[in-house]
Design a protein around this motif. Structure first.
Motif, short mmCIF file in Angstrom:
data_model
loop_
_atom_site.label_atom_id
_atom_site.label_comp_id
_atom_site.label_asym_id
_atom_site.label_seq_id
_atom_site.Cartn_x
_atom_site.Cartn_y
_atom_site.Cartn_z
N LYS A 112 5.51 2.45 -0.17
CA LYS A 112 4.97 1.19 0.30
C LYS A 112 4.54 1.33 1.75
N ILE A 113 3.47 0.63 2.11
CA ILE A 113 3.00 0.63 3.49
C ILE A 113 3.60 -0.59 4.19
N ILE A 114 4.56 -0.33 5.10
CA ILE A 114 5.20 -1.41 5.87
C ILE A 114 5.65 -0.89 7.22
N ASP A 115 6.04 -1.81 8.09
CA ASP A 115 6.59 -1.44 9.40
C ASP A 115 8.05 -1.02 9.18
N TYR A 116 8.38 0.24 9.53
CA TYR A 116 9.71 0.79 9.25
C TYR A 116 10.81 0.04 9.99
N ILE B 251 1.73 9.83 -5.59
CA ILE B 251 2.64 8.69 -5.44
C ILE B 251 1.95 7.41 -5.91
N ARG B 252 2.75 6.43 -6.27
CA ARG B 252 2.22 5.10 -6.59
C ARG B 252 2.34 4.29 -5.31
N LYS C 185 9.08 5.69 1.20
CA LYS C 185 9.36 5.92 -0.22
C LYS C 185 10.47 4.94 -0.63
N ILE C 186 10.13 4.03 -1.54
CA ILE C 186 11.08 2.99 -1.98
C ILE C 186 11.86 3.44 -3.21
N ALA C 187 11.15 3.97 -4.21
CA ALA C 187 11.79 4.39 -5.45
C ALA C 187 11.52 5.87 -5.68
#
Length: 164
Positions: A53-57, A11-12, A42-44
Motif C-alpha cells: 500500500k502507498i501511505i505515509d509510514y 505485488i498487488r 508491505k501489508i500482507a
C-alpha cells in the motif's frame, strides 16, 4: 517491510485512498510511491502476490500504536487475591474473611483461599476441608469454585471466581 526492502517481483498495489491499482512490479510501485512523496509498505506478505500500500509510514505506525493502545484500554486485568485462614478459625473471623473475599469478587478479582496447617494441625487435615466448603457456600450467590480444594504441602487451596 518498506520501500527498498520489498524484493518481490510482482505485488498487488493499493493506492493512498484505498483504491486497487492492480498487480505490478515492485520497482514500478516504488516509483509511484516516490512520485506521491509517500512510502510503499508491505501489508500482507503471505498473500499471492503480496499486498502493498502507498501511505505515509510515520502516520501508519502512529495509527497502529493508537489501535493497540485502544485495545489495551478495553481489556480487563483480573488479579488473584489471596485470603489465608487457619483450621481453628472462629465463625466470626471466618465471616470477616468471607466479607473481604466478597469485596474482591465484586471488584472482578479471583480469590485464592489458603488454609494453612502448622504443627499438630497436620494430623487433622481431613476434617479441615469442611472449612473451605463453608467458605465457598457463603459466597455461592456471587462466586463459583474455579479450582476445588486441593492439598499442596502444608496448605489446602481453593480458587473462587465471580459468576458471569
Amino acid at each position: 517491510m518498506i520501500n527498498e526492502q520489498i524484493k518481490d517481483k510482482e505485488i498487488r498495489l493499493i493506492g493512498e485512498n484505498g483504491e486497487q491499482l492492480g498487480v505490478m512490479s515492485a520497482k514500478e510501485a516504488l516509483k509511484m510511491a516516490k512520485e506521491a512523496d509517500l512510502d510503499l509498505i508491505k501489508i500482507a506478505p503471505t498473500a499471492k502476490p503480496p499486498v502493498c500500500k502507498i501511505i505515509d509510514y510515520g502516520k501508519y505506525r502512529y495509527e497502529l500504536a493508537r489501535k493497540e493502545k485502544e485495545a489495551k484500554k478495553k481489556q480487563k486485568v483480573t488479579d488473584v487475591k489471596e485470603i489465608r485462614i487457619s483450621p481453628n478459625i472462629d465463625s466470626n473471623d471466618l465471616s470477616t474473611k468471607v466479607n473481604a473475599a466478597r469485596k474482591f469478587i465484586e471488584k472482578g478479582d479471583k480469590v485464592k483461599v489458603t488454609l494453612r496447617f502448622r504443627g499438630r494441625e497436620m494430623a487433622h487435615m481431613a476434617n479441615s476441608k469442611v472449612i473451605l466448603d463453608v467458605f465457598a457456600e457463603k459466597l455461592v450467590d456471587i462466586a463459583v469454585v474455579e479450582k476445588p480444594a486441593k492439598l499442596e504441602g502444608r496448605s489446602m487451596q481453593m480458587v473462587l471466581a465471580g459468576k458471569r
